[in-house]
Structures are given as structure tokens and as C-alpha cells.
Design a protein around this motif. Structure first.
Motif, PDB file in Angstrom:
ATOM      1  N   UNK A  54       0.717  -1.354  -0.075  1.00 41.98           N
ATOM      2  CA  UNK A  54      -0.058  -0.043  -0.012  1.00 41.98           C
ATOM      3  C   UNK A  54       0.775   1.226  -0.034  1.00 41.98           C
ATOM      4  N   UNK A  55       2.026   1.272   0.569  1.00 39.42           N
ATOM      5  CA  UNK A  55       2.862   2.174   0.874  1.00 39.42           C
ATOM      6  C   UNK A  55       3.334   2.678  -0.535  1.00 39.42           C
ATOM      7  N   UNK A  56       3.652   1.725  -1.397  1.00 36.80           N
ATOM      8  CA  UNK A  56       4.208   1.976  -2.639  1.00 36.80           C
ATOM      9  C   UNK A  56       3.185   2.708  -3.505  1.00 36.80           C
ATOM     10  N   UNK A  57       1.914   2.314  -3.374  1.00 39.87           N
ATOM     11  CA  UNK A  57       0.833   2.890  -4.139  1.00 39.87           C
ATOM     12  C   UNK A  57       0.658   4.365  -3.817  1.00 39.87           C
ATOM     13  N   UNK A  58       0.744   4.495  -2.305  1.00 39.53           N
ATOM     14  CA  UNK A  58       0.359   5.915  -1.789  1.00 39.53           C
ATOM     15  C   UNK A  58       1.525   6.868  -2.436  1.00 39.53           C
ATOM     16  N   UNK A  59       2.623   6.382  -2.515  1.00 36.78           N
ATOM     17  CA  UNK A  59       3.721   7.295  -2.999  1.00 36.78           C
ATOM     18  C   UNK A  59       3.389   7.750  -4.434  1.00 36.78           C
ATOM     19  N   UNK A  60       2.495   7.109  -5.278  1.00 37.94           N
ATOM     20  CA  UNK A  60       2.181   7.660  -6.493  1.00 37.94           C
ATOM     21  C   UNK A  60       0.850   7.921  -6.636  1.00 37.94           C
ATOM     22  N   UNK A 114      10.269 -12.303  -3.967  1.00 37.83           N
ATOM     23  CA  UNK A 114      10.664 -10.904  -4.559  1.00 37.83           C
ATOM     24  C   UNK A 114       9.626  -9.828  -4.070  1.00 37.83           C
ATOM     25  N   UNK A 115       8.460 -10.204  -3.905  1.00 35.20           N
ATOM     26  CA  UNK A 115       7.503  -9.281  -3.442  1.00 35.20           C
ATOM     27  C   UNK A 115       7.804  -9.028  -2.037  1.00 35.20           C
ATOM     28  N   UNK A 116       7.899  -9.697  -1.204  1.00 36.33           N
ATOM     29  CA  UNK A 116       8.527  -9.537   0.185  1.00 36.33           C
ATOM     30  C   UNK A 116       9.770  -8.787   0.522  1.00 36.33           C
ATOM     31  N   UNK A 117      10.534  -9.022  -0.568  1.00 36.29           N
ATOM     32  CA  UNK A 117      11.930  -8.368  -0.464  1.00 36.29           C
ATOM     33  C   UNK A 117      11.692  -6.942  -0.973  1.00 36.29           C
ATOM     34  N   UNK A 118      10.768  -6.498  -1.314  1.00 35.32           N
ATOM     35  CA  UNK A 118      10.255  -5.208  -1.811  1.00 35.32           C
ATOM     36  C   UNK A 118      10.696  -4.741  -3.085  1.00 35.32           C
ATOM     37  N   UNK A 119      10.720  -5.916  -3.918  1.00 36.35           N
ATOM     38  CA  UNK A 119      11.245  -5.887  -5.500  1.00 36.35           C
ATOM     39  C   UNK A 119       9.907  -5.849  -6.572  1.00 36.35           C
ATOM     40  N   UNK A 120       8.732  -5.709  -5.887  1.00 36.48           N
ATOM     41  CA  UNK A 120       7.467  -5.452  -6.716  1.00 36.48           C
ATOM     42  C   UNK A 120       6.602  -4.910  -5.851  1.00 36.48           C
ATOM     43  N   UNK A 157       8.701 -11.860   8.032  1.00 39.23           N
ATOM     44  CA  UNK A 157       8.105 -11.047   9.100  1.00 39.23           C
ATOM     45  C   UNK A 157       7.401  -9.810   8.625  1.00 39.23           C
ATOM     46  N   UNK A 158       6.938  -9.740   7.400  1.00 41.36           N
ATOM     47  CA  UNK A 158       6.545  -8.381   6.782  1.00 41.36           C
ATOM     48  C   UNK A 158       4.729  -8.486   7.154  1.00 41.36           C
ATOM     49  N   UNK A 159       4.269  -7.406   7.565  1.00 38.63           N
ATOM     50  CA  UNK A 159       3.125  -7.289   8.020  1.00 38.63           C
ATOM     51  C   UNK A 159       2.233  -6.300   7.313  1.00 38.63           C
ATOM     52  N   UNK A 160       3.179  -5.125   6.501  1.00 37.91           N
ATOM     53  CA  UNK A 160       2.522  -4.034   6.067  1.00 37.91           C
ATOM     54  C   UNK A 160       2.324  -4.107   4.432  1.00 37.91           C
TER      55      UNK A 160
END
Length: 430
Positions: A160-166, A266-272, A290-293
Motif C-alpha cells: 500500500x505504501x508504494x501505491x500511496x507514494x504514486x 521478490x515481493x516480500x523483499x520489496x522488489x515488486x 516478518x512482513x505485515x504492511x
């Protein structure tokens, strides 16, 4: 295809029911009579995966507590040898009394009269969604009980935070919005994609997405005589849209395709920013990374019609026709499939319920908030159909998809290749 949570393994190919090269005779309970004191022994096999094995063990102990006259010998095998082991045991006429099957495997056994029909199958099947039942059905009869709804499509992981940044406060609600979001969310350094806007390029999702986009146009991908038909405007439009996401929109690429890590890793590593993947990947984010956001949200339909999708039958249980303890074996798998027991199994294994009364239970829904998206679309799933060789089918789509993306084939030629190869395989398995 969720064989062992987030682990994908290439299966060793073995000719169906051929004993040669598939291992020696196995120890099973099919030839073991009840002992002189009236004790019934059942042999039960499954593949190895920690969550699934532990869930079975709990239910075995519960069953034996209420059935002191029954002993269940539970044996497990690594996934990459399990299907081969099953084939060898049935070929040697020494199968386990009860076996865990992946739905795609079942037709080869049921058509050879190797499995016991589920009693009152006409009524029993009404309790399940259509998609997970498909592989267990033959001539409108049921030859096993599905434990899960093996769903790879319908939902996607988002940051969600990546979407909000755009400037996106909500997930995309249409296919055009999805493409627009993906283009703006993609982060590049020169020609290298650092963050993929929308990643769907995994071994299973390329095929499942392609088939689902055909269905969402109101078309079918099956023709006559058990053949696929990809020579349709709907198939061309579906494949063109997927190829464009990689070749023209460049919101993802093939760099990680076929690698050791899943697209969800890759998603949970922040690559997508958005990744199209089944709900089984959620446990990887929570437990491994241990990702929750993150959120798991619906994928918009390709059209104005509901987002129907193709799905294959997942893990389930069946009884061997050669078992001398068929009644007890059937009683055990029916016990596993009772609401409370199967709900516990689904909860412990983080799998989507195949049984309607569990998926539609408000208590189950509230205790599994990440599954909300998947539970909502279960009625829209359609069985993938009579695929003769699952691995080969998906490989043809994947291999030709890569050639189309790279420009070595146009969409029409790629689809023609896929159709011919799959139909030749279908004919060989008749």
C-alpha cells in the motif's frame, strides 16, 4: 501450483502405472487383514510439508481416540518422489489404503478403476465448490474428497505504501487502471527494472492468467475431443495483453522466471509493488519475512464481466480399490472432511477451503482476514478441465510466452505452437 506452500519443485516424469524405473514394491496396508483381536490397520500416505503433516497427525490422533479398534500407520514422502511412489505402488498392486492425491493426478487412477467411489457422491459433491471437485470427478461420480481449493488467481499482493507514494489511495478496480498503476509503480535504473509494477511472471500464473482472461471474455479454451482451442479472438486478445505487459509496458520482466525464489519472495523483499499470486504465499510474508504492511486484494476483471478464473483441483484424499479395509478407510477420509475437522486442517495448513460451509462460515472468515479476497471469489472458479499432462501443458504456455515476449514469435504463431503441442499430448494420453 501450491505443492508445498511456497516451494515449487519440478516433478520427475514417470510413465503412469509403469513399475519399471519407479522404485520397488512398497509396504502398504492393502493386503493386511484385521488382526486376530479385531484391530483394523490402515496405511495412509501423504507428501511431506510441515504444516500439512502436522495437521494430519492431529486428526489421526483424534480419530484413533474415538476409534480404538483402528490403527493408522502414517507414512510421508518428499514431494519430488511422492507421485512416482504412488504410481509404483498401484502398479505393484500394493497401494496404501488411503492416499493423498493432487487433483490433477486422480483421473489416471479413477479411469483405471483403481479408486473407490465415494458413497452417495451425487449428494456429497453439492457440499463443495465446482473447481476443486473437477479432478476427482469421473462420469459424474466422485473418487476422492478434496481438502483445499487450489487457487492461484483472483488476488494479488500489494505494498500500500508504494501505491500511496504514486498518489493511489485504493487498489486498481479495472484492468486499464491495473496497467496504469503498474506503469507508474515500476522503478528503473536505466534499462534494469528495480521494482516491478505488476509481476505475474511465475511458472503457474502465466498459464492461469492467460486462461482466466479467456474465460472473462465469455469464451472457452476447450474444443472438441479433449483438445484445447487457442485459435480464437479471445485467446489472441488475452495473450496479447500479457505479452504487452512485458514487451511494451515493461512493468515486469523475465529475469527471475524459473529461478530459485518465487515471485512472492521478490515481493516480500520489496522488489515488486503488485504481484499476482495465490493466497498460500501470505504465510511466507508473515512467517518467513516478518512482513505485515502488505495487503491481499482482488485483481480486476479483464472485462466488465465478473473476474471468473481457471483453477485446478488441489490436495485431497482417496481410497484404493485394492484395500481390504475399504469401509474403514472411507470412514477415515469422511471423518477428515467433517466441518470441524476440515476447518482445523485448512486453518493449520493455511489453505483455502474446498467445502462451502467452511469458506462461508463468518467465524472462519473473521479468523482469516488475509483470505477475505480469495473466499469472496471462490464461486467464480472454473475447473481447468481434463488436462492430460499438467507439467507439459504449463511448459508449452510458458516456453512460447517467453518467445513471444522476446519477439521471436508473434502471438498467432505462439498460440499455434501451444495448441498443437498440447493437443498432441492430449491424444497420446487417451
Amino acid at each position: 501450483m501450491r505443492f508445498s506452500k511456497y516451494m515449487l519443485i519440478i516433478m520427475t516424469v514417470c510413465v503412469v502405472f509403469a513399475a519399471a524405473g519407479c522404485g520397488g514394491p512398497s509396504t502398504s496396508g492393502s493386503d493386511t487383514p484385521a488382526d486376530p483381536q479385531g484391530k483394523v490397520k490402515l496405511v495412509f500416505w501423504s507428501h511431506q510439508e510441515d504444516g500439512i503433516v502436522n495437521a494430519y497427525k492431529k486428526l489421526i490422533a483424534k480419530y484413533q481416540d474415538t476409534h480404538p479398534d483402528v490403527t493408522i500407520e502414517y507414512q510421508t514422502f518428499p514431494y519430488d518422489v511422492y507421485n512416482q511412489k504412488l504410481k509404483a505402488s498401484f502398479s505393484a498392486r500394493q497401494p496404501p489404503d488411503i492416499a493423498e492425491f493432487f487433483g490433477t493426478w486422480v483421473p489416471e487412477y479413477s479411469k483405471n478403476n483403481l479408486l473407490v467411489e465415494i458413497p452417495d457422491s451425487e449428494n456429497v459433491k453439492k457440499a463443495y465448490y465446482d473447481a476443486p471437485l473437477g479432478g476427482y470427478m469421473r462420469d459424474n461420480k466422485l473418487y476422492g474428497l478434496p481438502l483445499e481449493y487450489n487457487i492461484e488467481n483472483g488476488g494479488m499482493l500489494i505494498h500500500p505504501q508504494m501505491l500511496k507514494q504514486q498518489g493511489f489511495d485504493q487498489p486498481p478496480s479495472t484492468w486499464n487502471e491495473l496497467v496504469d498503476y503498474a506503469q507508474k509503480l515500476t522503478v528503473r535504473e536505466g534499462d534494469v527494472i528495480k521494482v516491478k509494477g505488476f509481476d505475474f511472471v511465475s511458472t503457474d500464473n502465466i498459464t492461469f492468467t492467460f486462461l482466466s482472461l479467456i474465460l472473462q471474455q465469455g469464451a472457452s479454451f476447450w474444443g472438441e475431443g479433449g483438445h484445447v482451442n487457442f485459435n480464437t479472438p479471445e485467446a489472441r486478445q488475452a495473450m496479447s495483453a500479457l505479452v504487452s505487459l512485458v514487451a511494451e509496458d515493461k512493468v515486469t520482466d523475465l529475469t527471475a522466471f524459473g529461478g530459485e525464489l518465487d515471485t512472492s519472495d521478490h515481493f516480500f523483499r520489496g522488489n515488486s509493488a503488485m504481484t499476482y499470486r495465490g493466497p498460500w504465499t501470505i504465510s511466507a510474508g508473515i512467517n518467513n519475512y516478518k512482513v505485515s504492511d502488505f495487503e491481499y486484494v482482488p485483481v480486476p476483471s479483464f472485462t466488465d464481466s465478473p473476474p471468473v478464473f481457471a483453477a485446478e483441483s488441489g490436495w485431497g484424499l482417496a481410497v484404493a480399490k485394492q484395500s481390504k479395509q475399504q469401509e474403514a478407510a472411507l470412514d477415515f477420509i469422511q471423518f477428515i472432511s467433517e466441518k470441524d475437522n476440515l476447518e482445523a486442517w485448512n486453518t493449520d495448513t493455511f489453505t483455502v477451503p474446498a467445502k462451502k460451509e467452511i469458506a462461508e462460515d463468518p467465524a472462519f472468515q473473521s479468523s482469516n482476514p488475509y483470505m477475505k479476497t480469495s473466499l469472496a471469489v471462490l464461486p467464480l472458479g472454473q475447473w481447468i478441465g481434463p488436462v492430460a499432462d499438467r507439467d507439459y501443458f504449463f511448459k508449452q504456455v510458458n516456453d512460447n510466452f517467453q518467445l513471444m515476449v522476446s519477439g521471436q514469435l508473434n502471438v498467432e504463431a505462439g498460440l499455434a505452437n501451444i495448441e498443437k503441442a498440447i493437443n498432441d499430448s492430449q491424444d497420446q494420453h487417451k
